[in-house]
Design a protein around this motif. Sequence first.
Motif, PDB file in Angstrom:
ATOM      1  N   HIS A 134      18.350   2.748  -1.535  1.00  0.00           N
ATOM      2  CA  HIS A 134      18.885   2.837  -0.171  1.00  0.00           C
ATOM      3  C   HIS A 134      18.240   1.788   0.726  1.00  0.00           C
ATOM      4  O   HIS A 134      18.872   1.294   1.671  1.00  0.00           O
ATOM      5  N   ALA A 135      16.986   1.446   0.434  1.00  0.00           N
ATOM      6  CA  ALA A 135      16.280   0.413   1.200  1.00  0.00           C
ATOM      7  C   ALA A 135      16.643  -0.992   0.736  1.00  0.00           C
ATOM      8  O   ALA A 135      16.114  -1.970   1.282  1.00  0.00           O
ATOM      9  N   ARG A 136      17.510  -1.092  -0.262  1.00  0.00           N
ATOM     10  CA  ARG A 136      17.939  -2.381  -0.823  1.00  0.00           C
ATOM     11  C   ARG A 136      16.746  -3.171  -1.375  1.00  0.00           C
ATOM     12  O   ARG A 136      16.704  -4.400  -1.281  1.00  0.00           O
ATOM     13  N   PHE A 137      15.792  -2.454  -1.944  1.00  0.00           N
ATOM     14  CA  PHE A 137      14.635  -3.100  -2.558  1.00  0.00           C
ATOM     15  C   PHE A 137      15.048  -3.934  -3.757  1.00  0.00           C
ATOM     16  O   PHE A 137      15.846  -3.501  -4.582  1.00  0.00           O
ATOM     17  N   VAL A 138      14.496  -5.148  -3.859  1.00  0.00           N
ATOM     18  CA  VAL A 138      14.721  -6.019  -5.009  1.00  0.00           C
ATOM     19  C   VAL A 138      13.376  -6.547  -5.499  1.00  0.00           C
ATOM     20  O   VAL A 138      12.401  -6.590  -4.738  1.00  0.00           O
ATOM     21  N   PRO A 139      13.278  -6.933  -6.766  1.00  0.00           N
ATOM     22  CA  PRO A 139      12.020  -7.454  -7.292  1.00  0.00           C
ATOM     23  C   PRO A 139      11.507  -8.622  -6.455  1.00  0.00           C
ATOM     24  O   PRO A 139      12.286  -9.443  -5.954  1.00  0.00           O
ATOM     25  N   GLY A 140      10.194  -8.698  -6.317  1.00  0.00           N
ATOM     26  CA  GLY A 140       9.575  -9.756  -5.539  1.00  0.00           C
ATOM     27  C   GLY A 140       9.278  -9.382  -4.109  1.00  0.00           C
ATOM     28  O   GLY A 140       8.564 -10.116  -3.403  1.00  0.00           O
ATOM     29  N   GLU A 141       9.812  -8.241  -3.655  1.00  0.00           N
ATOM     30  CA  GLU A 141       9.537  -7.801  -2.295  1.00  0.00           C
ATOM     31  C   GLU A 141       8.277  -6.944  -2.258  1.00  0.00           C
ATOM     32  O   GLU A 141       7.849  -6.390  -3.265  1.00  0.00           O
ATOM     33  N   SER A 142       7.700  -6.828  -1.062  1.00  0.00           N
ATOM     34  CA  SER A 142       6.527  -5.978  -0.861  1.00  0.00           C
ATOM     35  C   SER A 142       6.965  -4.631  -0.325  1.00  0.00           C
ATOM     36  O   SER A 142       7.909  -4.523   0.461  1.00  0.00           O
ATOM     37  N   VAL A 143       6.253  -3.585  -0.767  1.00  0.00           N
ATOM     38  CA  VAL A 143       6.618  -2.210  -0.428  1.00  0.00           C
ATOM     39  C   VAL A 143       5.378  -1.483   0.090  1.00  0.00           C
ATOM     40  O   VAL A 143       4.280  -1.628  -0.470  1.00  0.00           O
ATOM     41  N   LEU A 144       5.562  -0.719   1.141  1.00  0.00           N
ATOM     42  CA  LEU A 144       4.534   0.200   1.625  1.00  0.00           C
ATOM     43  C   LEU A 144       5.066   1.616   1.475  1.00  0.00           C
ATOM     44  O   LEU A 144       6.176   1.920   1.931  1.00  0.00           O
ATOM     45  N   VAL A 145       4.280   2.489   0.831  1.00  0.00           N
ATOM     46  CA  VAL A 145       4.636   3.897   0.699  1.00  0.00           C
ATOM     47  C   VAL A 145       3.738   4.678   1.654  1.00  0.00           C
ATOM     48  O   VAL A 145       2.523   4.739   1.468  1.00  0.00           O
ATOM     49  N   ARG A 146       4.338   5.241   2.673  1.00  0.00           N
ATOM     50  CA  ARG A 146       3.571   5.983   3.675  1.00  0.00           C
ATOM     51  C   ARG A 146       3.501   7.461   3.275  1.00  0.00           C
ATOM     52  O   ARG A 146       4.521   8.130   3.193  1.00  0.00           O
ATOM     53  N   GLY A 147       2.287   7.953   3.045  1.00  0.00           N
ATOM     54  CA  GLY A 147       2.107   9.322   2.581  1.00  0.00           C
ATOM     55  C   GLY A 147       2.293   9.384   1.083  1.00  0.00           C
ATOM     56  O   GLY A 147       3.171  10.083   0.574  1.00  0.00           O
ATOM     57  N   ALA A 148       1.433   8.659   0.346  1.00  0.00           N
ATOM     58  CA  ALA A 148       1.682   8.435  -1.077  1.00  0.00           C
ATOM     59  C   ALA A 148       1.036   9.449  -1.999  1.00  0.00           C
ATOM     60  O   ALA A 148       1.218   9.372  -3.214  1.00  0.00           O
ATOM     61  N   ALA A 149       0.287  10.420  -1.480  1.00  0.00           N
ATOM     62  CA  ALA A 149      -0.477  11.304  -2.350  1.00  0.00           C
ATOM     63  C   ALA A 149       0.328  12.470  -2.913  1.00  0.00           C
ATOM     64  O   ALA A 149      -0.128  13.134  -3.846  1.00  0.00           O
ATOM     65  N   GLY A 150       1.503  12.748  -2.374  1.00  0.00           N
ATOM     66  CA  GLY A 150       2.350  13.805  -2.912  1.00  0.00           C
ATOM     67  C   GLY A 150       3.184  13.297  -4.070  1.00  0.00           C
ATOM     68  O   GLY A 150       3.195  12.107  -4.395  1.00  0.00           O
ATOM     69  N   SER A 151       3.907  14.194  -4.714  1.00  0.00           N
ATOM     70  CA  SER A 151       4.673  13.802  -5.900  1.00  0.00           C
ATOM     71  C   SER A 151       5.743  12.762  -5.567  1.00  0.00           C
ATOM     72  O   SER A 151       5.995  11.851  -6.371  1.00  0.00           O
ATOM     73  N   LEU A 152       6.358  12.847  -4.397  1.00  0.00           N
ATOM     74  CA  LEU A 152       7.370  11.866  -4.019  1.00  0.00           C
ATOM     75  C   LEU A 152       6.747  10.491  -3.820  1.00  0.00           C
ATOM     76  O   LEU A 152       7.268   9.470  -4.306  1.00  0.00           O
ATOM     77  N   GLY A 153       5.620  10.430  -3.123  1.00  0.00           N
ATOM     78  CA  GLY A 153       4.949   9.151  -2.941  1.00  0.00           C
ATOM     79  C   GLY A 153       4.469   8.567  -4.253  1.00  0.00           C
ATOM     80  O   GLY A 153       4.590   7.353  -4.491  1.00  0.00           O
ATOM     81  N   ALA A 167       3.916  -6.540  -4.135  1.00  0.00           N
ATOM     82  CA  ALA A 167       2.759  -5.746  -3.741  1.00  0.00           C
ATOM     83  C   ALA A 167       3.241  -4.337  -3.448  1.00  0.00           C
ATOM     84  O   ALA A 167       4.349  -4.142  -2.947  1.00  0.00           O
ATOM     85  N   VAL A 168       2.406  -3.356  -3.776  1.00  0.00           N
ATOM     86  CA  VAL A 168       2.707  -1.963  -3.458  1.00  0.00           C
ATOM     87  C   VAL A 168       1.507  -1.404  -2.704  1.00  0.00           C
ATOM     88  O   VAL A 168       0.465  -1.122  -3.302  1.00  0.00           O
ATOM     89  N   ALA A 169       1.642  -1.299  -1.396  1.00  0.00           N
ATOM     90  CA  ALA A 169       0.587  -0.731  -0.565  1.00  0.00           C
ATOM     91  C   ALA A 169       0.871   0.754  -0.346  1.00  0.00           C
ATOM     92  O   ALA A 169       2.021   1.193  -0.404  1.00  0.00           O
ATOM     93  N   VAL A 170      -0.179   1.496  -0.082  1.00  0.00           N
ATOM     94  CA  VAL A 170      -0.036   2.931   0.166  1.00  0.00           C
ATOM     95  C   VAL A 170      -0.884   3.320   1.361  1.00  0.00           C
ATOM     96  O   VAL A 170      -1.909   2.702   1.650  1.00  0.00           O
ATOM     97  N   THR A 171      -0.449   4.344   2.075  1.00  0.00           N
ATOM     98  CA  THR A 171      -1.326   4.995   3.041  1.00  0.00           C
ATOM     99  C   THR A 171      -1.738   6.332   2.458  1.00  0.00           C
ATOM    100  O   THR A 171      -0.933   7.056   1.871  1.00  0.00           O
TER     101      THR A 171
END
Length: 330
Positions: A134-153, A167-171
């Motif tokens: 839905h975010a139209r993510f494609v390889p080579g892009e950077s991603v931030l997952v906000r609230g990554a400690a649950g099963s969905l994150g 890059a895959v950043a997390v909060t």
Amino acid sequence: MKAISIKKFGGPDGLAVIDLPDPAPASGQVLIAVEAAGVGGVDVMIRSGALGFPEGFVPGGEVAGTVTAVGEDADPAWIGRRVWAPISTSVGGGYAEQAVAPVGDAVPLPADLSAVEAVALGSAGIVAHFGLAHARFVPGESVLVRGAAGSLGIMTVQLAASGGAAAVAVTTSSPERGRLLRDLGATHVLNRDGNRDHHADADGSSGGGSGSDSFDVIIDVVAGPGMPLFFERLKPTGRLVVVGAVGGMPRADFGMTMMAAFQKSLTFATFSAATVPEEARRAVRTEQFAAAARGDLRTVVHEVLPLEEAVLAHRKMAAGEVFGRIVLTP
């Protein structure tokens, strides 16, 4: 049968063990002897009273177990099969010894995947997969997952990493959780406000790098009042997609932050798996269950508790102690 009911909305102590008549599958449904029920953020919101459900409601949005009966128009061949199935939020009933689910949503489980592992993956994996799409993510892009400690994150981190993210950043709330998330594919660890956590950085540096830059995609599991601040972490043409709201609703004027960054052409969206066609959900879940059985996709179970310990499970959720998924077993 035994079930967990919301006797009083508010804190975890409002949950209680009750006896209910055994359910019977209606037309197009299967009856499942529950072996595992997932405890999710939406269950917490329902229990709090935030979503307007009636007292006496039985929460629980996903189960895994063995089909013991089928309703009219359902193939009897389902009887005896191990399956994962979602339980409609409007109907509820997952926190119980037996549950009914639409046969069209039941997914057979591989022999090498346990019921506990299935509910740690089932709902979370599908939202992570289609949320990134839905975010139209494609390889080579950077991603931030906000609230990554649950099963969905956790599932979003793995799928972004395996999908070729630069890059895959997390909060998350602690360096320890950051270390666990790096083992799952995160490259940078930020604190809950989206700033660099120097002690938990993946490369050991004290600043700079993609962990402190902006991102092409932000997948937000939290929402809440702090959500608008993350628009500032988007690159030009960046996309922020809210896939959960464990932090509550954002401020009513949150759109003003986007308007202030008008020239960056930012995109905001929400995503619910309910908008994905049944056939597509089943296909992706089947693939993900097979990947988990092979070890290519990791399920993270924080703790397995007896059904009667649902209050304790919700206390742990409320205290922010959970990494992954708590699972209840009748």
